[in-house]
Design a protein around this motif. Structure first.
Motif, short mmCIF file in Angstrom:
data_model
loop_
_atom_site.label_atom_id
_atom_site.label_comp_id
_atom_site.label_asym_id
_atom_site.label_seq_id
_atom_site.Cartn_x
_atom_site.Cartn_y
_atom_site.Cartn_z
N UNK A 9 0.84 -1.21 0.00
CA UNK A 9 0.00 0.00 0.00
C UNK A 9 0.87 1.25 0.00
N UNK A 10 1.88 1.29 0.84
CA UNK A 10 2.77 2.47 0.91
C UNK A 10 3.50 2.67 -0.42
N UNK A 11 3.96 1.60 -1.05
CA UNK A 11 4.66 1.71 -2.33
C UNK A 11 3.74 2.29 -3.40
N UNK A 12 2.48 1.86 -3.43
CA UNK A 12 1.53 2.37 -4.41
C UNK A 12 1.27 3.86 -4.19
N UNK A 14 3.24 6.08 -2.66
CA UNK A 14 4.44 6.89 -2.90
C UNK A 14 4.76 7.02 -4.38
N UNK A 15 4.44 6.00 -5.17
CA UNK A 15 4.70 6.09 -6.61
C UNK A 15 3.51 6.68 -7.37
N UNK A 16 2.31 6.63 -6.77
CA UNK A 16 1.12 7.14 -7.43
C UNK A 16 0.60 6.26 -8.54
N UNK A 17 1.08 5.03 -8.59
CA UNK A 17 0.70 4.15 -9.70
C UNK A 17 0.85 2.69 -9.29
N UNK A 18 -0.17 1.90 -9.57
CA UNK A 18 -0.08 0.46 -9.33
C UNK A 18 0.99 -0.18 -10.23
N UNK A 22 4.43 -1.86 -8.91
CA UNK A 22 4.63 -3.28 -9.16
C UNK A 22 5.95 -3.55 -9.86
N UNK A 23 6.25 -2.76 -10.89
CA UNK A 23 7.41 -3.03 -11.72
C UNK A 23 8.72 -2.54 -11.11
N UNK A 24 8.69 -1.35 -10.49
CA UNK A 24 9.95 -0.74 -10.07
C UNK A 24 10.25 -0.86 -8.59
N UNK A 25 9.22 -0.99 -7.78
CA UNK A 25 9.45 -1.04 -6.33
C UNK A 25 9.29 -2.44 -5.76
N UNK A 26 8.29 -3.16 -6.24
CA UNK A 26 7.94 -4.43 -5.60
C UNK A 26 8.32 -5.65 -6.44
N UNK A 27 8.62 -5.43 -7.72
CA UNK A 27 9.04 -6.51 -8.63
C UNK A 27 8.02 -7.65 -8.63
N UNK A 28 6.78 -7.28 -8.83
CA UNK A 28 5.70 -8.25 -8.94
C UNK A 28 4.82 -7.83 -10.10
N UNK A 30 1.38 -6.42 -11.94
CA UNK A 30 0.35 -5.44 -11.58
C UNK A 30 -0.96 -6.10 -11.13
N UNK A 31 -1.43 -7.17 -11.82
CA UNK A 31 -2.67 -7.82 -11.35
C UNK A 31 -2.54 -8.38 -9.93
N UNK A 32 -1.38 -8.97 -9.63
CA UNK A 32 -1.17 -9.51 -8.28
C UNK A 32 -1.19 -8.39 -7.25
N UNK A 33 -0.55 -7.27 -7.56
CA UNK A 33 -0.54 -6.14 -6.63
C UNK A 33 -1.95 -5.61 -6.43
N UNK A 34 -2.71 -5.52 -7.50
CA UNK A 34 -4.09 -5.04 -7.40
C UNK A 34 -4.91 -5.91 -6.47
N UNK A 35 -4.70 -7.23 -6.55
CA UNK A 35 -5.43 -8.15 -5.67
C UNK A 35 -5.04 -7.94 -4.21
N UNK A 36 -3.75 -7.71 -3.98
CA UNK A 36 -3.28 -7.50 -2.61
C UNK A 36 -3.88 -6.22 -2.02
#
Length: 298
Positions: A9-12, A14-18, A22-28, A30-36
Motif C-alpha cells: 500500500x505504501x509503495x503504491x 508513494x509512486x502514485x501508480x499500481x 509493481x514493476x519498479x518497487x515491488x518486482x511483482x 500489476x494484477x497480483x498487486x491489485x489483488x493485494x
C-alpha cells in the motif's frame, strides 16, 4: 492483515501508480498487486484508493490509513533493527548515511575520527536522497546521516556547514562567459526545478526567487543530482544547485556563482533522539573537530 499489505500500500501511494509500484518497487505483477490492495481494503472495510487512468490517489480514509501504516511499518523495522543489534552486543557497529556526493567531503574525516577512537568499530556507509536518509535514521537503520534538516521527521540536527547555491548550465552556454550570474539573467532560460523529494532545496530556491523577484517556471523537475546534470546537458537548461554538486559535474556542464546575496543551504548531521549509542555520543562530541578538519582540508 500482514506487513506485506502495508508495504504494498505504501509503495503504491508513494509512486502514485499500481503499475510503477509493481514493476519498479515491488518486482511483482500489476494484477497480483491489485489483488493485494483489494484484500487490504476488504480487511479495512473501506476503499483506500481512487483508481483512474492517470494513476491512484488516496480517499479520505486512505489518507488517515496511510499515516498509520507508515508509522506501524517504521516501528516494526526499528524493532527489527534494535533486535539485531541486541543479539550481538559485543560487536560495536555504526551506520552513517550521506546525501549523495557529500561523502566525498565528509567521509574520510569522519572515518579518521572513528578509527582513532574505536579502531575495531564496524562502520557501514550509504548515500541517498535526504528524505530517504531521514527515514532510515528514524527507523534505526542509520545512526547518523549528513543530510538536510527534513521538517517531516522528528530528529535531532546539528549543522555542520552551509554552502551557497550556484547556477548550473551547459559548458558552452552564453552565461558561462560571465564571472557571476545575476538572477535576472536566468529569466527566459529553460529552468530545471527540484522535485518533491528535494523538499528543503526546493524551498530554499523558491524563497530566493521570490526575494529577488524573478519568476522561473520549471520545464522539468528532478531529484537526482546525476539526472540534473544530464538534463542540463541535454535540454540546455539551467538550474540552481548546492555548490558541493560541482564535484559531480561532467565535462558537458559548468557552474557559476550567483551575483549579489546568494542563497545558502545548510548541511546537518541528523540522528534519532532516542538513540543512546555510546558510539553516537562519541561521534557527536567530535563534530567541532570534524568541521575543523574539513575546513582546513586541501
Amino acid at each position: 492483515m500482514e506487513l506485506r499489505h502495508l508495504r504494498y500500500f505504501i509503495a503504491v501511494v508513494e509512486t502514485g501508480s499500481l503499475t510503477v509500484a509493481a514493476e519498479r518497487r515491488l518486482h511483482t505483477s500489476q494484477p497480483s498487486l491489485s489483488r493485494q490492495i483489494k484484500d487490504l481494503e476488504d480487511q479495512v472495510g473501506t476503499e483506500l484508493l481512487i483508481r483512474s487512468a492517470r494513476g491512484v490517489t488516496l480517499t479520505d480514509a486512505g489518507k488517515v490509513f496511510f499515516d498509520h501504516a507508515r508509522l506501524a511499518l517504521n516501528q516494526v523495522e526499528a524493532g527489527v533493527e534494535a533486535a539485531r543489534k541486541a543479539s550481538q552486543p559485543s560487536k560495536q557497529r555504526f551506520a552513517m548515511g550521506f546525501l549523495t556526493g557529500q561523502e566525498m567531503t565528509w567521509l574520510p574525516h569522519a572515518m579518521h575520527i572513528l578509527r582513532a577512537e574505536l579502531p575495531n568499530l564496524d562502520v557501514t556507509v550509504s548515500s541517498d536522497y535526504s528524505p530517504d536518509l531521514a527515514e532510515a535514521v528514524a527507523r534505526g537503520k542509520l545512526d547518523v546521516a549528513f543530510m538536510r534538516a527534513e521538517p517531516d521527521y522528528d530528529l535531532a540536527y546539528n549543522q555542520v556547514s552551509s554552502e551557497p547555491l550556484v547556477v548550473l548550465m551547459p559548458s558552452d552556454h552564453p552565461l558561462a562567459a560571465h564571472e557571476k550570474v545575476r538572477p535576472r539573467e536566468l529569466a527566459g532560460e529553460p529552468f530545471i526545478g527540484m522535485g518533491n523529494r528535494a523538499t528543503v532545496l526546493r524551498s530554499v530556491i523558491d524563497d530566493y526567487l521570490r526575494r529577488v523577484k524573478v519568476e522561473l517556471a520549471p520545464e522539468q523537475v528532478v531529484d537526482n543530482p546525476a539526472m540534473v546534470m544530464s538534463l542540463v546537458a541535454s535540454t540546455r537548461g539551467v538550474t540552481l544547485i548546492p555548490a558541493y554538486a560541482q564535484n559531480l559535474m561532467p565535462w558537458s556542464v559548468t557552474s557559476r556563482p550567483l551575483a549579489g546575496d546568494a542563497p545558502n543551504i545548510a548541511l546537518v548531521v541528523g540522528h534519532k533522539r532516542s538513540n543512546h549509542s555510546p558510539v553516537l555520543k562519541m561521534f557527536l562530541s567530535h563534530l567541532d573537530e570534524l568541521m575543523e578538519r574539513v575546513r582546513h582540508a586541501p
